[in-house]
Design a protein around this motif. Sequence first.
Motif, short mmCIF file in Angstrom:
data_model
loop_
_atom_site.label_atom_id
_atom_site.label_comp_id
_atom_site.label_asym_id
_atom_site.label_seq_id
_atom_site.Cartn_x
_atom_site.Cartn_y
_atom_site.Cartn_z
N ALA A 88 61.95 30.43 -6.21
CA ALA A 88 60.62 31.02 -6.44
C ALA A 88 59.96 30.42 -7.68
N THR A 89 60.71 30.26 -8.77
CA THR A 89 60.12 29.70 -10.00
C THR A 89 59.94 28.19 -9.90
N SER A 90 60.57 27.53 -8.92
CA SER A 90 60.42 26.08 -8.77
C SER A 90 59.11 25.71 -8.07
N VAL A 91 58.62 26.60 -7.21
CA VAL A 91 57.42 26.26 -6.44
C VAL A 91 56.23 27.15 -6.78
N ALA A 92 56.43 28.21 -7.56
CA ALA A 92 55.32 29.12 -7.89
C ALA A 92 55.33 29.41 -9.39
N SER A 93 54.18 29.79 -9.90
CA SER A 93 54.08 30.18 -11.30
C SER A 93 54.80 31.51 -11.51
N ILE A 94 55.11 31.81 -12.76
CA ILE A 94 55.86 33.03 -13.04
C ILE A 94 55.04 34.26 -12.69
N GLN A 95 53.70 34.16 -12.74
CA GLN A 95 52.86 35.30 -12.38
C GLN A 95 52.96 35.62 -10.89
N LYS A 96 53.25 34.61 -10.06
CA LYS A 96 53.33 34.80 -8.62
C LYS A 96 54.76 34.69 -8.09
N ALA A 97 55.72 34.61 -8.99
CA ALA A 97 57.11 34.40 -8.58
C ALA A 97 57.63 35.56 -7.73
N ASP A 98 57.21 36.78 -8.04
CA ASP A 98 57.69 37.94 -7.27
C ASP A 98 57.21 37.89 -5.83
N ASP A 99 55.94 37.50 -5.62
CA ASP A 99 55.42 37.39 -4.25
C ASP A 99 56.16 36.30 -3.48
N CYS A 100 56.42 35.17 -4.14
CA CYS A 100 57.15 34.08 -3.50
C CYS A 100 58.58 34.51 -3.19
N LEU A 101 59.20 35.23 -4.11
CA LEU A 101 60.57 35.70 -3.90
C LEU A 101 60.64 36.63 -2.69
N TYR A 102 59.63 37.48 -2.53
CA TYR A 102 59.61 38.39 -1.38
C TYR A 102 59.48 37.61 -0.07
N ASP A 103 58.62 36.60 -0.04
CA ASP A 103 58.47 35.77 1.16
C ASP A 103 59.76 35.04 1.51
N LEU A 104 60.44 34.52 0.49
CA LEU A 104 61.70 33.82 0.72
C LEU A 104 62.77 34.78 1.25
N ALA A 105 62.81 35.98 0.71
CA ALA A 105 63.80 36.95 1.16
C ALA A 105 63.60 37.31 2.63
N ARG A 106 62.36 37.46 3.04
CA ARG A 106 62.08 37.79 4.44
C ARG A 106 62.39 36.61 5.36
N ALA A 107 62.20 35.37 4.85
CA ALA A 107 62.45 34.18 5.66
C ALA A 107 63.93 33.97 5.94
N CYS A 108 64.81 34.65 5.21
CA CYS A 108 66.25 34.48 5.42
C CYS A 108 66.71 35.01 6.78
N VAL A 109 65.88 35.78 7.45
CA VAL A 109 66.21 36.24 8.80
C VAL A 109 66.49 35.05 9.70
N ARG A 110 65.72 33.98 9.50
CA ARG A 110 65.95 32.71 10.20
C ARG A 110 65.88 31.62 9.13
N SER A 111 67.00 31.08 8.75
CA SER A 111 67.08 30.25 7.55
C SER A 111 66.19 29.02 7.60
N ILE A 112 65.89 28.47 8.77
CA ILE A 112 65.03 27.29 8.86
C ILE A 112 63.62 27.59 8.35
N GLU A 113 63.23 28.88 8.37
CA GLU A 113 61.91 29.27 7.91
C GLU A 113 61.75 29.10 6.40
N LEU A 114 62.85 28.98 5.68
CA LEU A 114 62.77 28.79 4.23
C LEU A 114 61.99 27.53 3.87
N TYR A 115 62.14 26.48 4.66
CA TYR A 115 61.44 25.22 4.37
C TYR A 115 59.93 25.42 4.45
#
Length: 468
Positions: free
Chosen positions: A263-290
């Motif tokens: 999350a901190t590698s691709v998003a600013s720290i102000q938006k890291a939580d939103d990115c982290l939430y999207d990544l967590a949901r994408a784990c249902v199908r791991s290919i979606e992480l890309y």
Amino acid sequence: MIAAVSRMVNLPFAIRLNGANDLNAYVEANPRQRCSLGSTSTDIDELISDNMPPGTKVQAFSNRLPGGISAEPKRQADSIAALAYQLMAVGANFPNVNKQDPLYLHLALPKGSAPELLRIWRGLLKQLAATNAEGGTVTIDELKLYRDNQLEFKANKVVGLALPKRPDFVHTSVIIPLLWGDVNNSLALLQSLRLALEISLSLDIGFPFTLSSNLEVELSNDVYGRIEGIPSALQTLLGNGQYQQRQDAEKILERLRCIGKLATSVASIQKADDCLYDLARACVRSIELYYVLLRWTLREQDEPNLSVIWSRICEPLNTLLESFMPDENLLLTKYLREAAQVAAEGKIWGSSFKRTAQAEPFTAFIAAIRSQKPYLGLDVIFAALVQQYHTRLDRIREHGVGATKYEQVKRYYELLRKLYEEVYSARPEKFLSDQKTLEAAYLFFLQEARKQLKSQPEDESVETTTTV
């Protein structure tokens, strides 16, 4: 308390629990005796909302006219449960947020701990609570937590942890209310669990914990960690919420740490939580992480350097993907990686290093499937793709291309045809529903293949020197 102890601990007589009688007593009880907090009993206290835990529901409403007192209707609580909450509130100021119910982190000393450990445990909690000199809540530095996996606490007036400041209130277990402000429940759960695991696993002995929205839970010595109320979208990432051993909790912590770094590698720290939430949901199908990673990269940068981005995310991403093994997308990623390897070796891409030029041969494949005609077989479609893209390369290269490049392009599209037939059963609607995900994964695989090609001469030179 003396009366409650004499009622609950009656040594001369055996207490027999009868679930049916307890249920009937609850159903037939006077509505004013149905507890919002604690179990239904004869000792009921009526308390206004300020004297009850945040989010305590009302069991029975009274008919009121508009404009009534805001503290009404009153909550009913078992006397001992109400006293327990008030004692906890004395030791820790709750965050002043009314729009969100807190989560409660229940930490317990390991079974059979020495009294000295309790003294150390009390001193640690008192030290952390002293971070906020004004007596409010404490929060954590998210940047250091996500990037460096370090816990650094700082004062906050609105969100954070309500740590106990009275060591004499801390015994074998401690209840820490957690509030994260205006975030959804899933994100609050992720942040709370990350913090719970970091604290629980910080010492070699390990502290059993329970994370719940309930103030009253039963801590079990048979389970190292427990999470109550995991949404279905996070079950792939967090498991079933029952961590029997310390190793199970360490595995979940490793996943959360990887997601934090991504999350901190691709998003600013102000938006890291939103990115982290999207990544967590994408784990249902791991290919979606890309796809999520590419989407956030493009959201933050118009023309990102994908090679630099890949160098930041490759290690935590691969670690995260390995923890989900066995990988249900093994065949899909196999053909995509092989196609990216052929493209890297043959330099099969457009006329620049921009994202659209790098994905050009793959997007040509997607366009061909999208415009597929029923009367055209796959042999015709892929033969046309090979010829058209070979002509494209011959036109944009300074010195043109020859038969070798034609074979490379042919091999490239043969791999994509295998992907289309074996993974998607040559069904265009199924394939096109994944086109954005596949394109994102291909772009990152291409960066990985190019990086491996650059490192090959160095490796070969080292081996030659060693041999000599």
